[in-house]
Write a protein that holds these residues in place. Structure first.
Motif, short mmCIF file in Angstrom:
data_model
loop_
_atom_site.label_atom_id
_atom_site.label_comp_id
_atom_site.label_asym_id
_atom_site.label_seq_id
_atom_site.Cartn_x
_atom_site.Cartn_y
_atom_site.Cartn_z
N VAL A 214 0.84 -1.20 0.00
CA VAL A 214 0.00 0.00 0.00
C VAL A 214 0.88 1.26 0.00
N HIS A 215 1.17 1.75 -1.20
CA HIS A 215 1.99 2.97 -1.29
C HIS A 215 1.18 4.19 -0.88
N ASN A 216 -0.13 4.14 -1.18
CA ASN A 216 -0.97 5.30 -0.85
C ASN A 216 -2.35 4.76 -0.48
N PHE A 217 -2.64 4.76 0.82
CA PHE A 217 -3.87 4.11 1.27
C PHE A 217 -5.11 4.72 0.63
N ALA A 218 -5.15 6.05 0.52
CA ALA A 218 -6.35 6.72 -0.04
C ALA A 218 -6.59 6.22 -1.47
N GLN A 219 -5.51 6.11 -2.26
CA GLN A 219 -5.67 5.63 -3.64
C GLN A 219 -6.13 4.18 -3.68
N VAL A 220 -5.55 3.37 -2.82
CA VAL A 220 -5.93 1.94 -2.79
C VAL A 220 -7.41 1.81 -2.41
N ALA A 221 -7.84 2.56 -1.39
CA ALA A 221 -9.24 2.48 -0.95
C ALA A 221 -10.18 2.90 -2.08
N ASN A 222 -9.79 3.92 -2.81
CA ASN A 222 -10.59 4.40 -3.93
C ASN A 222 -10.67 3.32 -5.03
N PHE A 223 -9.52 2.71 -5.34
CA PHE A 223 -9.50 1.68 -6.37
C PHE A 223 -10.34 0.47 -5.94
N CYS A 224 -10.23 0.12 -4.64
CA CYS A 224 -11.01 -1.02 -4.13
C CYS A 224 -12.50 -0.77 -4.33
N SER A 225 -12.94 0.46 -4.07
CA SER A 225 -14.38 0.71 -4.18
C SER A 225 -14.82 0.59 -5.64
N ARG A 226 -13.90 0.88 -6.58
CA ARG A 226 -14.29 0.76 -7.99
C ARG A 226 -14.24 -0.68 -8.50
N CYS A 227 -13.31 -1.48 -7.95
CA CYS A 227 -13.18 -2.84 -8.51
C CYS A 227 -13.83 -3.90 -7.62
N GLY A 228 -14.55 -3.47 -6.60
CA GLY A 228 -15.32 -4.42 -5.80
C GLY A 228 -14.48 -5.16 -4.76
N ALA A 229 -13.26 -4.68 -4.48
CA ALA A 229 -12.44 -5.34 -3.46
C ALA A 229 -12.76 -4.71 -2.10
N HIS A 230 -12.54 -5.52 -1.06
CA HIS A 230 -12.97 -5.14 0.28
C HIS A 230 -11.77 -4.57 1.05
N LEU A 242 -2.22 8.95 8.49
CA LEU A 242 -0.86 8.94 7.93
C LEU A 242 -0.77 9.57 6.53
N ALA A 243 -1.88 10.16 6.06
CA ALA A 243 -1.89 10.70 4.69
C ALA A 243 -0.78 11.74 4.48
N GLN A 244 -0.45 12.50 5.52
CA GLN A 244 0.57 13.55 5.36
C GLN A 244 1.92 13.11 5.93
N ASP A 245 2.08 11.84 6.20
CA ASP A 245 3.31 11.37 6.85
C ASP A 245 3.86 10.18 6.05
N PRO A 246 4.48 10.48 4.88
CA PRO A 246 4.87 9.39 3.98
C PRO A 246 5.85 8.40 4.59
N GLN A 247 6.72 8.89 5.47
CA GLN A 247 7.71 7.96 6.03
C GLN A 247 7.05 6.88 6.90
N THR A 248 6.16 7.32 7.80
CA THR A 248 5.48 6.34 8.66
C THR A 248 4.55 5.48 7.80
N HIS A 249 3.91 6.09 6.81
CA HIS A 249 3.02 5.34 5.91
C HIS A 249 3.80 4.19 5.28
N ALA A 250 5.02 4.47 4.80
CA ALA A 250 5.83 3.43 4.14
C ALA A 250 6.23 2.33 5.12
N LEU A 251 6.58 2.73 6.35
CA LEU A 251 6.96 1.71 7.35
C LEU A 251 5.76 0.81 7.67
N VAL A 252 4.60 1.43 7.83
CA VAL A 252 3.40 0.64 8.14
C VAL A 252 3.06 -0.26 6.95
N ALA A 253 3.18 0.29 5.74
CA ALA A 253 2.85 -0.50 4.53
C ALA A 253 3.74 -1.73 4.43
N SER A 254 5.02 -1.55 4.75
CA SER A 254 5.93 -2.68 4.64
C SER A 254 5.58 -3.73 5.70
#
Ligand code: FAD
Length: 307
Positions: A214-230, A242-254
């Motif tokens: 998950v490089h960008n949670f907001a984008q992933v959530a948006n794509f999920c809603s369009r392609c029917g993924a939960h 974490l939208a404004q905190d890319p470093q922590t976002h990346a650590l959490v994503a990994s």
């Protein structure tokens, strides 16, 4: 928990095979990012790398150019994605042959989405292939290719039920597909239930989980809603604030992706397909955690020449 799993299974990396998915770049800047990513991930000796395919002549051209460059400039084995969108059977067959002449022996065969985007009703080209199964059949007629297809642990949004969805997978296997790669998902129980359903339908091809860091949670959530993924509630909670905190976002994503992959390994999964989004860092880190180590690229060239 992850640490215990790794320390219990020190040889884990030897048993795991990975593949990486890229999309063809649209600008010089994106081209540079892609090639930096390809060069870095090449060191991990993936089984193959795949390049997605879009509707429209210019995007098809970009896929072909990217695949050609991978063939000519790396030790990697490319798999070309192809779709049935907006093309006659003759046009699709010609593209398959062009790829084959280039040296491509692996394909990912898809129906594709309508040019208007995900969610619009799909209308096959009047002289085209109607779905992924027909495209697989055409590829099988043309050559002895390794053909992967899509699979949907949450079922495809156009499928009325799992039985219809798995019936389409069966048609693809009957026509010659040898592997399915799943749409990304975040709930491993759901994947496991899907694989059980597929096995109950008498299908024994590998159902390779598609993992999306998950490089960008907001984008992933948006794509999920369009392609029917939960999007599970726990996932939204992990990325909350974490939208404004890319470093922590990346650590959490990994951490999230590593946890998912390690749990699948515990469940007996040994092949993984990573949706890289043309970025190396998260995928490289996750592969490292499952025991996959970097090798100098020259060694890789020698290894693939010997194979
Ligand atoms: P199919 O397998 O042909 O069909 C999908 C589902 O739709 C079936 O399970 C079936 O239930 C239903 N369906 C289809 N036809 C019928 C019918 N006649 N009657 C009843 N039900 C039907 N898209 C791109 O544009 N380019 C890419 O490179 C690309 N790569 C992808 C890679 C992977 C691993 C995955 C999972 C998806 C990819 N996609 C790509 C997205 C894909 O094109 C879309 O999800 C598309 O909506 C379906 O394509 P498919 O090959 O899965 O379709």
């Amino acid at each position: 928990m992850s640490q215990f799993r790794l320390s219990r299974r020190p040889d884990i990396g030897d048993k795991i095979r990975v593949s990486f998915e890229f999309f063809p770049p649209k600008s010089d800047e994106m081209e540079k990012r892609l090639w930096d990513t390809v060069t870095r991930l090449e060191q991990l000796r993936p089984r193959f790398v795949s390049v997605t395919y879009g509707a429209g002549g210019s995007t098809r051209e970009r896929t072909a150019r990217t695949v050609k460059r991978i063939l000519n400039e790396t030790s990697l084995t490319p798999a070309a994605h192809m779709t049935c969108v907006d093309a006659s059977r003759a046009e699709v067959d010609a593209v398959i042959r062009e790829f084959a002449e280039m040296g491509v022996s692996r394909f990912v065969a898809l129906r594709g989405d309508p040019a208007e985007g995900v969610g619009a009703a799909y209308q096959p080209h009047p002289e085209g292939y109607a779905n992924g199964a027909e495209l697989v059949g055409a590829m099988r007629e043309i050559g002895d290719f390794d053909i992967s297809v899509s699979a949907y642990p949450e079922k495809h949004p156009e499928s009325p039920d799992f039985a219809t969805d798995i019936d389409m997978l069966k048609r693809k296997v009957d026509n010659g597909a040898t592997r399915a790669i799943t749409q990304f998902f975040f709930d491993n129980d759901m994947y496991e239930r899907y694989v059980e359903r597929v096995r109950r339908a008498g299908l024994y091809i590998p159902i390779v989980p598609g993992i999306l860091p998950v490089h960008n949670f907001a984008q992933v959530a948006n794509f999920c809603s369009r392609c029917g993924a939960h999007v599970p509630a726990w996932l939204a909670e992990r990325f909350e604030g974490l939208a404004q905190d890319p470093q922590t976002h990346a650590l959490v994503a990994s951490a999230v992706a590593a946890e998912q992959v390690l749990d699948l390994v515990e469940r007996g999964v040994s092949d993984f397909h990573f949706y890289t989004m043309n970025r190396a860092d998260l995928v490289f880190a996750i592969c490292h955690m499952i025991g996959i180590r970097a090798h100098p690229v020259e060694e890789n060239a020698a290894a693939s020449a010997a194979a």
